[in-house]
Design an enzyme around this catalytic site. Structure first.
Site, PDB file in Angstrom:
ATOM      1  N   SER A   1       3.638  -2.404  10.253  1.00 30.46           N
ATOM      2  CA  SER A   1       5.102  -2.447  10.415  1.00 30.46           C
ATOM      3  C   SER A   1       5.739  -3.769   9.985  1.00 30.46           C
ATOM      4  O   SER A   1       6.689  -4.242  10.611  1.00 30.46           O
ATOM      5  CB  SER A   1       5.487  -2.098  11.858  1.00 30.46           C
ATOM      6  OG  SER A   1       5.036  -0.791  12.167  1.00 30.46           O
TER       7      SER A   1
ATOM      8  N   HIS B   1      -9.283   0.991   4.905  1.00 34.75           N
ATOM      9  CA  HIS B   1      -8.012   1.118   5.630  1.00 34.75           C
ATOM     10  C   HIS B   1      -8.224   2.003   6.857  1.00 34.75           C
ATOM     11  O   HIS B   1      -9.040   2.915   6.831  1.00 34.75           O
ATOM     12  CB  HIS B   1      -6.952   1.723   4.700  1.00 34.75           C
ATOM     13  CG  HIS B   1      -5.591   1.722   5.312  1.00 34.75           C
ATOM     14  ND1 HIS B   1      -5.174   2.694   6.192  1.00 34.75           N
ATOM     15  CD2 HIS B   1      -4.571   0.831   5.207  1.00 34.75           C
ATOM     16  CE1 HIS B   1      -3.949   2.402   6.590  1.00 34.75           C
ATOM     17  NE2 HIS B   1      -3.551   1.286   6.003  1.00 34.75           N
TER      18      HIS B   1
ATOM     19  N   GLY C   1       2.605   2.025  10.784  1.00 37.13           N
ATOM     20  CA  GLY C   1       3.528   3.146  10.633  1.00 37.13           C
ATOM     21  C   GLY C   1       4.257   3.521  11.912  1.00 37.13           C
ATOM     22  O   GLY C   1       4.884   4.577  11.991  1.00 37.13           O
TER      23      GLY C   1
ATOM     24  N   GLU D   1      -5.113  -5.288  10.627  1.00 37.37           N
ATOM     25  CA  GLU D   1      -4.074  -4.289  10.858  1.00 37.37           C
ATOM     26  C   GLU D   1      -4.336  -3.563  12.176  1.00 37.37           C
ATOM     27  O   GLU D   1      -5.134  -2.621  12.217  1.00 37.37           O
ATOM     28  CB  GLU D   1      -4.083  -3.257   9.730  1.00 37.37           C
ATOM     29  CG  GLU D   1      -3.841  -3.844   8.363  1.00 37.37           C
ATOM     30  CD  GLU D   1      -3.330  -2.783   7.404  1.00 37.37           C
ATOM     31  OE1 GLU D   1      -2.185  -2.914   6.964  1.00 37.37           O
ATOM     32  OE2 GLU D   1      -4.060  -1.819   7.128  1.00 37.37           O
TER      33      GLU D   1
ATOM     34  N   LYS E   1       0.135   4.252  -0.183  1.00 34.03           N
ATOM     35  CA  LYS E   1      -0.497   5.431   0.447  1.00 34.03           C
ATOM     36  C   LYS E   1      -0.272   6.673  -0.434  1.00 34.03           C
ATOM     37  O   LYS E   1      -0.216   6.539  -1.639  1.00 34.03           O
ATOM     38  CB  LYS E   1       0.043   5.613   1.866  1.00 34.03           C
ATOM     39  CG  LYS E   1      -0.111   4.328   2.693  1.00 34.03           C
ATOM     40  CD  LYS E   1       0.100   4.516   4.162  1.00 34.03           C
ATOM     41  CE  LYS E   1      -0.106   3.175   4.867  1.00 34.03           C
ATOM     42  NZ  LYS E   1       0.040   3.254   6.312  1.00 34.03           N
TER      43      LYS E   1
ATOM     44  N   GLU F   1      -6.687   4.392   7.996  1.00 33.91           N
ATOM     45  CA  GLU F   1      -6.555   5.835   7.736  1.00 33.91           C
ATOM     46  C   GLU F   1      -7.828   6.387   7.092  1.00 33.91           C
ATOM     47  O   GLU F   1      -8.201   7.539   7.317  1.00 33.91           O
ATOM     48  CB  GLU F   1      -5.309   6.093   6.867  1.00 33.91           C
ATOM     49  CG  GLU F   1      -4.035   5.927   7.683  1.00 33.91           C
ATOM     50  CD  GLU F   1      -2.852   5.352   6.923  1.00 33.91           C
ATOM     51  OE1 GLU F   1      -2.842   5.406   5.682  1.00 33.91           O
ATOM     52  OE2 GLU F   1      -1.925   4.835   7.593  1.00 33.91           O
TER      53      GLU F   1
ATOM     54  N   ASN G   1       0.860  -1.185   0.000  1.00 34.77           N
ATOM     55  CA  ASN G   1       0.000   0.000   0.000  1.00 34.77           C
ATOM     56  C   ASN G   1       0.898   1.236   0.000  1.00 34.77           C
ATOM     57  O   ASN G   1       1.489   1.578   1.023  1.00 34.77           O
ATOM     58  CB  ASN G   1      -0.883  -0.049   1.262  1.00 34.77           C
ATOM     59  CG  ASN G   1      -1.684   1.224   1.470  1.00 34.77           C
ATOM     60  OD1 ASN G   1      -1.761   2.083   0.592  1.00 34.77           O
ATOM     61  ND2 ASN G   1      -2.279   1.354   2.649  1.00 34.77           N
TER      62      ASN G   1
HETATM   63  P1  PGA Z   1       3.022   0.098   7.708  1.00 31.94           P
HETATM   64  O1  PGA Z   1       1.559   0.311   7.096  1.00 31.94           O
HETATM   65  O2  PGA Z   1       3.572  -1.146   7.096  1.00 31.94           O
HETATM   66  O3  PGA Z   1       3.788   1.329   7.317  1.00 31.94           O
HETATM   67  O4  PGA Z   1       2.858  -0.023   9.177  1.00 31.94           O
HETATM   68  C1  PGA Z   1       0.695  -0.776   6.932  1.00 31.94           C
HETATM   69  C2  PGA Z   1      -0.618  -0.310   6.365  1.00 31.94           C
HETATM   70  O5  PGA Z   1      -1.055   0.795   6.684  1.00 31.94           O
HETATM   71  O6  PGA Z   1      -1.235  -1.034   5.570  1.00 31.94           O
END
Ligand code: PGA
Length: 267
Positions: free
Chosen positions: A229, A111, A189, A183, A26, A113, A24
């Site tokens: 992560s 997601h 992140g 997740e 983003k 976010e 992803n």
């Molecule tokens: P990350 O993000 O690997 O940077 O933690 C995962 C995600 O948001 O799908």
């Protein structure tokens, strides 16, 4: 324990679920940066390991480029969101039909976010998931608890409500096609990865829930990804848990080397 053992044995015997690693991107990578990453991935992942699929989910502005540059590559393309209509006066939205025209086979929905900053609800995500399936796109539906919810010991309830809400009125034939990404919000992140045991516990819960909602046969087919992560260093252990069938990768998918290493770790 018994469940774990049986799942392990069955998986080893029949190797039934493909491992799917999705990146992803983003809101990263303009057109030039996208070209560089796509070309790097095309080289590093010219051949995928047996039983492993790789998907890139660039921003909308780079999807057409991905289609062109990944011609002849085994890497599939997904989008990060979509709207649930084919067309219409919905300023700034993108339809499943448009996504398919730029080579998308997958779409990330709900997601954390999107849930946090754009107030997406389970109901809205469910509407989009049904439309994606009806349009021939495979949704990657994201669920996961916040840190506060984990500390209150309500992870199971939160994730169950999300899964049920997002799967509402989806047939078992369609449910078998989709991907659910667990997740934990506190791991996204942050560099704080869930332990393989923590992740496996929730994955097992999700699979059992799908078994209750549909059937065990359906539950065994649904691909469950872990996200939060994921890095080349921790991917292998996570991906070898019995109910973890792949990863949704954020930060580590922005470099061809690290994304390719995670794909290799799934083998
Ligand atoms: P990350 O993000 O690997 O940077 O933690 C995962 C995600 O948001 O799908």
């Amino acid at each position: 324990m018994a469940h774990r053992l049986i799942t392990h044995l069955l998986k080893d015997l029949t190797n039934m679920r493909t491992k799917i690693i999705a990146g992803n991107w983003k809101m990263y990578k303009d057109l030039n940066e996208s070209a560089e990453l796509l070309n790097g991935l095309k080289t590093k992942l010219a051949v995928l390991p047996n039983g492993v699929k790789a998907i890139v989910c660039p921003p909308f502005t780079s999807l057409a480029l991905a289609k062109t540059l990944l011609e002849g590559s085994p890497i599939a393309i997904g989008a990060q969101n979509m709207y649930h209509e084919d067309e219409g006066a919905f300023t700034a939205e993108i339809s499943p039909k448009m996504l398919k025209s730029v080579g998308c086979q997958y779409v990330i929905l709900g997601h954390s976010e999107r849930r946090q900053y754009f107030k997406e609800t389970n109901e809205f995500i469910n509407t989009k998931a049904k439309k994606a399936l009806a349009s021939g796109l495979i949704p990657i539906i994201c669920v996961g608890e916040t840190l506060e919810e984990r500390e209150k010991n309500i992870t199971d309830q939160i994730v169950s409500v999300q899964v049920k809400g997002c799967l509402k009125d989806i047939s078992s034939a369609d449910a078998e096609k989709l991907i659910i990404a667990y997740e934990p919000v506190w791991a996204i992140g942050t560099g704080k990865v869930a332990t393989p045991q923590q992740a496996q516990e929730v994955h097992q819960l999700i699979r059992k829930l799908i078994g209750q909602l549909y059937s065990w046969a359906t539950a065994e087919k649904v691909v469950l990804q872990y996200g939060g992560s994921v890095k080349p260093e921790n991917a292998k252990e996570l991906l070898h848990q019995p109910d973890i069938d792949g990863a949704l990768v954020g930060g580590a998918c922005l470099k061809a080397d690290s994304f390719a290493a995670i794909v290799q770790a799934a083998a």
